[in-house]
Enzyme design. Structure first.
Site, PDB file in Angstrom:
ATOM      1  N   ASP A   1       0.578   5.048   1.929  1.00 36.06           N
ATOM      2  CA  ASP A   1      -0.186   5.520   3.088  1.00 36.06           C
ATOM      3  C   ASP A   1      -1.274   6.523   2.719  1.00 36.06           C
ATOM      4  OD1 ASP A   1       1.195   3.899   4.841  1.00 36.06           O
ATOM      5  OD2 ASP A   1       2.780   5.379   5.125  1.00 36.06           O
TER       6      ASP A   1
ATOM      7  N   HIS B   1       0.832  -1.203   0.000  1.00 34.88           N
ATOM      8  CA  HIS B   1       0.000   0.000   0.000  1.00 34.88           C
ATOM      9  C   HIS B   1       0.862   1.246   0.000  1.00 34.88           C
ATOM     10  CE1 HIS B   1       1.188  -0.404   4.196  1.00 34.88           C
ATOM     11  NE2 HIS B   1       0.866   0.868   4.371  1.00 34.88           N
TER      12      HIS B   1
ATOM     13  N   HIS C   1       4.732   0.102   0.026  1.00 34.21           N
ATOM     14  CA  HIS C   1       5.476  -0.700   0.990  1.00 34.21           C
ATOM     15  C   HIS C   1       4.587  -1.752   1.631  1.00 34.21           C
ATOM     16  CE1 HIS C   1       3.744   2.659   3.241  1.00 34.21           C
ATOM     17  NE2 HIS C   1       3.720   1.863   4.301  1.00 34.21           N
TER      18      HIS C   1
ATOM     19  N   ARG D   1       5.059   6.036  13.697  1.00 34.51           N
ATOM     20  CA  ARG D   1       5.094   6.705  12.387  1.00 34.51           C
ATOM     21  C   ARG D   1       4.475   8.090  12.451  1.00 34.51           C
ATOM     22  NH1 ARG D   1       1.227   4.271   7.991  1.00 34.51           N
ATOM     23  NH2 ARG D   1       0.115   6.249   8.088  1.00 34.51           N
TER      24      ARG D   1
HETATM   25  C1  SIN Z   1       3.228   1.107   7.751  1.00 33.68           C
HETATM   26  O1  SIN Z   1       2.656   0.577   6.802  1.00 33.68           O
HETATM   27  O2  SIN Z   1       3.167   2.307   7.949  1.00 33.68           O
HETATM   28  C2  SIN Z   1       4.047   0.261   8.710  1.00 33.68           C
HETATM   29  C3  SIN Z   1       5.187  -0.396   8.070  1.00 33.68           C
HETATM   30  C4  SIN Z   1       5.974  -1.272   9.021  1.00 33.68           C
HETATM   31  O3  SIN Z   1       5.576  -1.455  10.170  1.00 33.68           O
HETATM   32  O4  SIN Z   1       7.007  -1.791   8.632  1.00 33.68           O
END
Ligand code: SIN
Length: 288
Positions: A108, A106, A257, A273
């Site tokens: 974000d 995805h 990611h 995050r």
């Molecule tokens: C996320 O998708 O923001 C988290 C990614 C992760 O925990 O590695």
């Protein structure tokens, strides 16, 4: 300042070496970091033992921060600018709601009309092995499509859904997924986005995508599956092995990611995050 960069992979990413992200720096100095961010799609800063306030302050250099109203259950109780991604149980011993966050490919906030410019993920605790994150270059994904496919995709929109974390839904509950969908109605986004700062074209989809706007799921699925498979070919991907006190920023406009579940779940993985707001994109659709 001249940044010391070490490339992370052929496809994308660079480590910024010998840097303290808390040191005050001029606009000109920060400009060098920002240009490296645009050029590499991902920047890694190792050994940043910083406070939450410092994480927020550094993130603000990249732009205004999201207060995560679209994901109210996932934000830090004292710091709405910080989103938790953790398998540490809640204070009452119940499992964390965010232990499966990000397990699908995805970008974000693509399920909102304010998708993110970039995200800065800080690693607090990581299992002895695993807990890696994959990143894919959506510039390369677009550039390597045939001219015919590029023509076919031009002008198409895909419908992105919130709360489609299959593993999470099965284990942490349907009500949570339903709440996310109530807050975030389906949003259609262009399949090909022009990066507002570099002017380059990038594919924009992922595993939260349901179908093309104006087509059925059945018609859309083969194309969407093909495009996701193509975009995540190993040669377009960087796999990050986390260390405590890593901060990694990625550009959500040209990368996607996926957090991997490649670890022993009795061990702790705790990440936090911040999410930088981007320019508006897409439109809400009545139903999907
Ligand atoms: C996320 O998708 O923001 C988290 C990614 C992760 O925990 O590695």
């Amino acid at each position: 300042m001249t940044l010391k960069l070490r490339r992370l992979s052929h496809a994308l990413g660079a480590e910024v070496c010998d840097i303290d992200v808390t040191r005050p720096r001029s606009e000109a100095e920060f400009g060098e970091i920002y240009r490296a961010f645009l050029a590499h799609g991902i920047l890694l800063f190792r050994n940043q033992d910083i406070t939450r306030e410092q994480h927020i302050e550094f993130s603000r250099r990249f732009g205004e921060l999201d207060r995560h109203d679209a994901l109210p259950r996932d934000r830090h109780p004292q710091y709405p600018e910080i989103l938790l991604v953790t398998n540490e149980p809640n204070a009452d011993g119940t499992p964390s709601d965010t232990r499966y966050t990000g397990r699908q490919w995805h970008s974000d906030m693509s399920f909102t009309t304010s998708p993110s410019l970039g995200s800065l993920l800080r690693c607090f605790t990581i299992p002895e092995v695993g807990g890696d994150t994959l990143f894919a270059s959506m510039y390369l994904a677009y550039d390597t499509l045939s001219d015919g496919m590029k023509q076919l995709l031009a002008g198409l929109h895909c419908i992105h859904l919130a709360g489609t974390r299959k593993i999470a839904n099965a284990t942490t509950g349907i009500p949570r997924a339903e709440e996310q969908r109530r807050i975030n109605p389906p949003v259609a986004q262009p399949v090909v986005r022009v990066h507002p700062e570099t002017g380059r074209k990038a594919l924009y989809l992922g595993e939260k995508v349901k179908c093309f706007d104006g087509m059925t799921d059945e018609e859309s699925r083969p194309f969407i599956d093909y495009l996701n498979r193509h975009a995540t070919r190993p040669e377009f991907v960087y796999r990050h092995q986390w260390r405590a006190n890593d901060i990694l920023i990625w550009d959500n406009r040209c990368t996607m990611h996926q957090a991997l579940g490649d670890f022993d779940e009795t061990e702790r993985r705790h990440m936090e995050r911040t999410t930088v707001l981007g320019t508006p994109s897409g439109y809400v659709v009545a139903s999907a």
